[in-house]
Design an enzyme around this catalytic site. Structure first.
Site, PDB file in Angstrom:
ATOM      1  N   ARG A   1     -22.149  35.133 -49.649  1.00 29.25           N
ATOM      2  CA  ARG A   1     -21.201  34.983 -48.541  1.00 29.25           C
ATOM      3  C   ARG A   1     -20.337  33.738 -48.730  1.00 29.25           C
ATOM      4  NH1 ARG A   1     -26.068  36.890 -44.406  1.00 29.25           N
ATOM      5  NH2 ARG A   1     -26.092  39.006 -45.283  1.00 29.25           N
TER       6      ARG A   1
ATOM      7  N   SER B   1       0.520   7.827 -36.232  1.00 37.18           N
ATOM      8  CA  SER B   1       0.152   6.749 -35.335  1.00 37.18           C
ATOM      9  C   SER B   1       1.412   6.152 -34.775  1.00 37.18           C
ATOM     10  CB  SER B   1      -0.594   5.677 -36.121  1.00 37.18           C
ATOM     11  OG  SER B   1      -0.677   4.505 -35.338  1.00 37.18           O
TER      12      SER B   1
ATOM     13  N   LYS C   1       2.767   4.913 -41.396  1.00 30.06           N
ATOM     14  CA  LYS C   1       1.639   5.514 -42.115  1.00 30.06           C
ATOM     15  C   LYS C   1       1.695   7.032 -42.051  1.00 30.06           C
ATOM     16  CE  LYS C   1      -2.276   3.744 -43.046  1.00 30.06           C
ATOM     17  NZ  LYS C   1      -3.728   3.472 -42.998  1.00 30.06           N
TER      18      LYS C   1
ATOM     19  N   ASN D   1      -1.060   9.180 -43.372  1.00 27.86           N
ATOM     20  CA  ASN D   1      -2.316   9.354 -44.083  1.00 27.86           C
ATOM     21  C   ASN D   1      -2.477  10.794 -44.559  1.00 27.86           C
ATOM     22  OD1 ASN D   1      -3.155   6.705 -43.678  1.00 27.86           O
ATOM     23  ND2 ASN D   1      -3.953   7.199 -41.648  1.00 27.86           N
TER      24      ASN D   1
ATOM     25  N   ARG E   1     -45.337  28.860 -58.498  1.00 29.00           N
ATOM     26  CA  ARG E   1     -44.596  28.325 -57.343  1.00 29.00           C
ATOM     27  C   ARG E   1     -44.738  26.814 -57.383  1.00 29.00           C
ATOM     28  NH1 ARG E   1     -45.986  31.587 -53.388  1.00 29.00           N
ATOM     29  NH2 ARG E   1     -44.553  32.737 -54.723  1.00 29.00           N
TER      30      ARG E   1
END
Lengths: 477, 477, 477, 477
Positions: free
Chosen positions: A117, A297, A303, A305, A336
């Site tokens: 999956r 910001s 900035k 980012n 095992r």
């Protein structure tokens, strides 16, 4: 039900790969249900037993925390789960639960289902990332930029070539992931010590039916302590993490304030909280504005980012250590292992999850990547022709001999560097040099041409086309 | 020439894998020579240039230590090697040396050549190990022994099944090694930043010819900072190390003094030096006798150290950490990484060498492995039938119901354990129990049969046959 | 609140170390609260602000999953937490939340708090393990057993010495854990780029007060990208994991069915589910009996799985890879790393949790460990005196010369081995050998004495006493 | 003698740390010699035996390759070395060689000696690196540059603060290295199974004398299978590698062509070989000119590869994986491990060597580091005041309220960004904004001051001074 959530899930568990407790439980229950169906088909369980168990094998109905608590009694969660499941199955069908199986059969087969999956999700996200990268490679096939080696500007490349390199890497990773998902996963059904003794003669038949029910391969024999299948899954993830990390590292570097050749398309966040944000969040000003979607910001407006690339790296950098744990744990004793088997479960899930999260982040990030051709050009121009020194030397070599050509260029380059001049100026505006070029029969126009990065791209376009063609062929085929 | 020798080489560098300085140098020189031949074929170097360079490209003629010293100037050994090589090539052929190439082209292609040679050796030793293991599986197809899970005796298996599990694992590892050797290796030739700009239009043609000369694949494009090829080599080695380590761990456990079911065939050494040995070595008694070939301490005459298996583990336990280094180093910037690329060379060579040494040790060790069937039988007998409790319960269940059957056996087993009696005695010599069995229509003979481990081996033989058939098919095909 | 629970928690999250989302949240909130108090003390926040924030800083009141979801916006969970916290703080006190801080200040300080709490728990469990081990060492100071090297019987030791070795190791690990907890942890408070610019001149004062509030050290300067503190925590855990894993490995080996010299005291579980257990679990037989507390399979009544030791190994084997991740992630750029910092959070928590779980399991396991002196003696006896060959040779050497002594013993040992005889018999019951001994003036009594393992224990008792004395001194002091 | 040389030695084996075969041999021989002296002092060997053995214990006289070949017989090189040594020692002194010892005693003690020598070298190079860094921090205490978080420009810092962070990190690493060298190393002397049985009662006395002879600690008891001492050495190296790697990463980033704020002082090399260099190397032009010492390509005259920093990273990136190998190998069985012990030797030596090489490279690189203050200033200026937005908002907040202040600045910053204007212009040259500021009683001069990065450095200077003071105190003390 336990779901893939938590304090760090936004960063490390993005996308469709689910390795939560619920996903593990479901994979274990799917194994038990498939076994009941296989037993019924083999005539070893009553009619309807398969359906009865399958209907009840829903992770949401089980208490993972309680099963986890009981796991301390036996060292693994299967016995408690089997007891809980069996207690719900009515009548004779209960006998079909876990028949002939040992705990590790269920854990290992569940691990294979989890991988199938997860790897499917990873392959999908790698495809999406490859598609986005192919668009970049196509659009920027001829977008010139400076190549960088050892973090220094070297000679020109194209952004198309950069993207084509990413593309080829993503396709290779996707191919390995798909190969493992399709051919590397097998059921585990061997009973207490791998003989299926409790099943008499029919063990191998049940193995085959179980494999058929789950769509996994039937192994030659039980592989309880041969962990190469686990390692193939891990290695495919590590390869994907490697190319994803490489791309993300490139993006963070190209997005540096001083470079600025790419930027993440979504408004990206400042990872810090600033006083003003705190003030905004004050209930007295309940509008809670912040600088927009992901990022931006207002306190550090410059900035941008690259949160996506950073998150990719936050994921991929965890993978090698986890894979090493799996590799070290592969030394498993006898029929095992006492501890080494147990030591696999957490890193195995984490490798799948982190690779999946990185692939998801990368697909989004690449789909929105903004390319600043002007900045790319500006960096080339700012290098004042020096990256072309090699190209000009090649022009001069036939006439002057390679050593003399080289010397002439080296002198001109040194002069240019000393005076903050361009190499072009040092070559064409110096009377002395111009005279030597003229004497050698080399025209200013030829020098200008040699100084043009567009003329020094070699096979870049060819390589881009090759990577795109391979991508298209795979995507279509 | 530098050869694969040294203080620890006997343990960690056994067999044919050569990753010594000399082997690296030769692979680098082979790359340069093949490039010269490719250039000549492409008409880019004069006639005879290929042959001239090839003739001089002999590692023994170069000073690895001096090249290593000069490598500090540039961060890698290629420039010094190229200078040394070029200085020896007469006339115009010198121009064919390294044309269009960058250092990483040579290092990366050499790494691929090193891998091809090493993986071939590893595959050969894995084949030999598989052959030896197949012989064990065949001979001991029906040799019964106790299976062990979590380091506790569990239910019976056969040594044939144990060996078949090793065999299937060795074959899987060999298949992965071979797959990578055949399809996972490619030349690297991209020049300063991956465009092959210095080659004008003919770069891709030279790539193809170079690949042909070396018998490696031609990649879609230069892969300087996509390190998945390196990781595929590493992952294949790690898978081989995993199964080799598993086998060696089993051998050390089965060879324990208290178990003694297998022993290494060569007289094995005591890893300690004892006073008497020292005394013997005294020049006054110059005969220097010690207890024979590999092993056999006269001071601890009971010790049979499984030196081969121990050496395998000494090698394989180093692999996961080294592979993690390679995986972490795969995050490489732009067109050439500043440090991460360099960090590959040592662990890459070490992974190949250690996997090779482990495979060689294992092949020898398995070829000489001695199996003590009597000890195997004795351990089964000493368990006093308790491992067969499950089998007897299965016999009784149809008549008594599974819970009652289980209870009866549990009581008998507890009684047997308490009295130091066998389960057989507790079942057949207790009047009360015998009465209940009789009432249920179960004869003493049936109980005896259910207590016979030979009757409780399930599909063990089937699994052995399947592993042997797959091995034969591969070995013959 | 998220708590430390889950499908694998019973095995990997035993004991008091809490690194759940709730524990992280609380540590982050504790940091914010301490900062508010520090600011108030420094006169930078209004009276009562510290108390107000502290009162609200309860993890249970926050939604970790929602914060985790929002973390995807910024790459870390702090901004969302700060907003949530600020929105609850009434009036002006809100301004004290997160003043001057950056997200990493909060994450790093929280990581230090998490470590202090976790390391305290680990130290406690190591102490408990040491106490239990000291009791074993004391009780079995003179219990003779065979020593085993390279998994082969070698010469006699005492179980007291084995336990003393464990004890010294546990104490060393505990000392390192305590040293780091006491001296290795420091607050982080540097603001956006480590200058505390927003705080003007008073930054260092607030650092000092914050450190005082939290009981952590104040660093010389902000350490955002110097990750040695993180590595010291990790290294201390790895050292503890190393000795815990060594002890657990010894226990699994000594508890093997064929060795049986120790057993875990709690009835230990069979990690497999067997048909009968499934049958029992059927609602028709609702009593759900199984073989008792932890363990005891009625289906495999002879199995005594050392679940505690196995769980220890399941934990400790995960630690090295995680620590490698932290070490690799320590290469952090400039004033805040793009990805490497983020890559720390999960492995950091996991290292603490797994070390804690291993220590807790080990303390319980050692407290209940059962020692079978008879089996120890039986193994010595079964070796038929051969481990004493060295001792007898030493006896003879002064009289015969060491080479002749050695030869005589070697012959006798070989004869004994060949005939299945004891070394004693080969020495004293052979007329020829007896004659040579007699001629050398060595009495049968002397030989008997030399063959007694109790006379060949060297400094074993001395070493036990030394380890116990050191333990007592530490425990008392 | 084997020396530390080889193809990659220039990069990975720089400096004084010697872990070559010769160094191992010498450490093993030093151990044997010290044991002989200790035995003589204890009256267990004849007068002069210590001196006799010591005189012969010269690695250069032994054949490491031959010993390595023989190591395959026993799994370790000690027996062959002991035989070779013993055969040379005349007369009775030979009996003092290896008396009472086992191979692991010699290997482990040699490993401790190797560490002491290596750690001393590392500490010296870390000191040199710290001294150079302290000079940088002092000289550039007030050199303003932009701070960078997440690879984006953030707020101003000083290069002094950057260097002070490196300095504090180097000092912390040095302290840990020194602590381990002084207190973490102990002799190993336990004999076959840790009892020193062959020594009768005097074993502990010999341990103490041996420790004294070698200047190592005497352990409580033999520690053959408690590997925490090995891990402490490894962890100290990993911490040093972490800070060295961090510094080197910073240097490579600051030295990027587009940043250019630092450069390595030595003319640095281009790591590629270019056609012209090859041409030069042609014997026809035998002068072999290249661009000077370390670096300076005439073909790419603009490149200044930071070879030193790259080499540091090439070393440090290998350390985490090797340390993980050592940590995983610490799970050692009984009285001597079968494989895990052997797996330590190569990574142990490599960790010491690579840390030493990195420290040596770093010390040289830092000593020559060139700082370009003008470029630092230029980057700040190019940011057009936007990094100061936070500072200006702080100025306005008291008058306007923090939200309104924040909004005003956010608008101005957005306007500045949109128009390519400076924040100063957006604030002071917009009539509307100027009006609002005026109304709030804020003068243009105040705004100018708030826009000056020099006024927004918080505690940077304080932190620099603190780091320098601590360095001086340590260096002087």
């Amino acid at each position: 039900v336990v779901s893939q959530s938590g304090l760090f899930a936004g960063v490390f568990s993005r996308g469709g790969v689910d390795t939560s407790d619920g996903a593990w439980l479901q994979a274990m229950l799917d194994t038990e249900a498939a076994l009941a169906r296989a037993l019924e088909r083999a005539g070893l369980a009553g009619r309807g037993a398969g359906e009865a168990v399958t209907a009840l094998a829903q992770a949401a109905a089980f208490d993972a925390a309680e099963i986890g608590r009981l796991a301390a009694q036996t060292g693994n969660p299967v016995p408690a789960l089997v007891r809980a499941l069996t207690s719900r199955v009515p009548g004779e069908a209960a006998a079909a639960v876990h028949m002939g199986a040992t705990s590790q059969d269920v854990m290992d087969t569940a691990a294979m289902l989890l991988a199938r999956r997860a790897l499917g999700q990873v392959a999908g996200d790698l495809s999406a990332a490859a598609d986005a990268t192919a668009r970049l490679a196509e659009r920027h096939r001829d977008t010139i930029m400076i190549g960088r080696t050892l973090l220094q500007q070297a000679v020109p490349v194209t952004f198309g070539l950069v993207a084509a390199g990413w593309l080829a890497g993503l396709e290779a990773a996707r191919a390995q992931i798909t190969e493992v998902a399709e051919n590397g996963l097998a059921v585990q059904y061997g009973g207490a010590a791998g003989t299926l003794a409790a099943m008499g003669d029919v063990g191998p038949q049940v193995v085959a039916l179980l494999a058929e029910e789950l769509g996994l391969a039937a192994p030659l024999l039980p592989w309880h302590t041969d962990r190469q299948r686990v390692l193939r899954v891990a290695a495919a993830c590590a390869a994907a993490a490697a190319i994803l990390g490489k791309i993300a590292r490139d993006v963070t570097l190209l997005a540096q304030s001083e470079v600025g050749e790419v930027a993440e398309g979504n408004p990206v966040a400042v990872a810090e909280v600033h006083p003003a944000e705190v003030a905004e969040a004050n209930p007295a000003q309940p509008d809670g504005r912040d600088g927009g979607g992901r990022g931006g910001s207002s306190a550090m407006p410059h900035k941008h980012n690259p949160v996506g690339a950073i998150a990719v790296l936050g994921c991929t950098k965890q993978v090698p250590g986890l894979v090493a744990s799996l590799m070290a744990a592969a030394e498993q004793e006898h029929q095992r292992a006492a501890g080494a088997w147990h030591a696999e479960w957490e890193p195995y899930g984490a490798v799948l999850r982190l690779t999946g999260s990185a692939a998801c982040w990368a697909a989004e990030m690449l789909a929105g990547l903004q390319v600043d051709q002007a900045r790319m050009r500006a960096h080339l121009d700012a290098a004042r022709g020096l990256p072309m020194a090699e190209a000009v030397a090649s022009l001069l070599a036939p006439a002057l001999g390679s050593v003399a050509a080289h010397d002439l260029i080296a002198e001109a380059a040194a002069a240019a560097a000393a005076r903050g001049q361009s190499l072009r100026a040092a070559l064409l505006e110096s009377e002395q040099v111009a005279g030597r070029l003229d004497a050698a029969g080399i025209s200013p126009g030829q020098v200008e041409a040699a100084l043009d990065p567009a003329n020094y791209l070699g096979a870049a376009g060819h390589f881009v086309d090759a990577a795109l063609a391979a991508h298209r062929k795979r995507a279509e085929g």
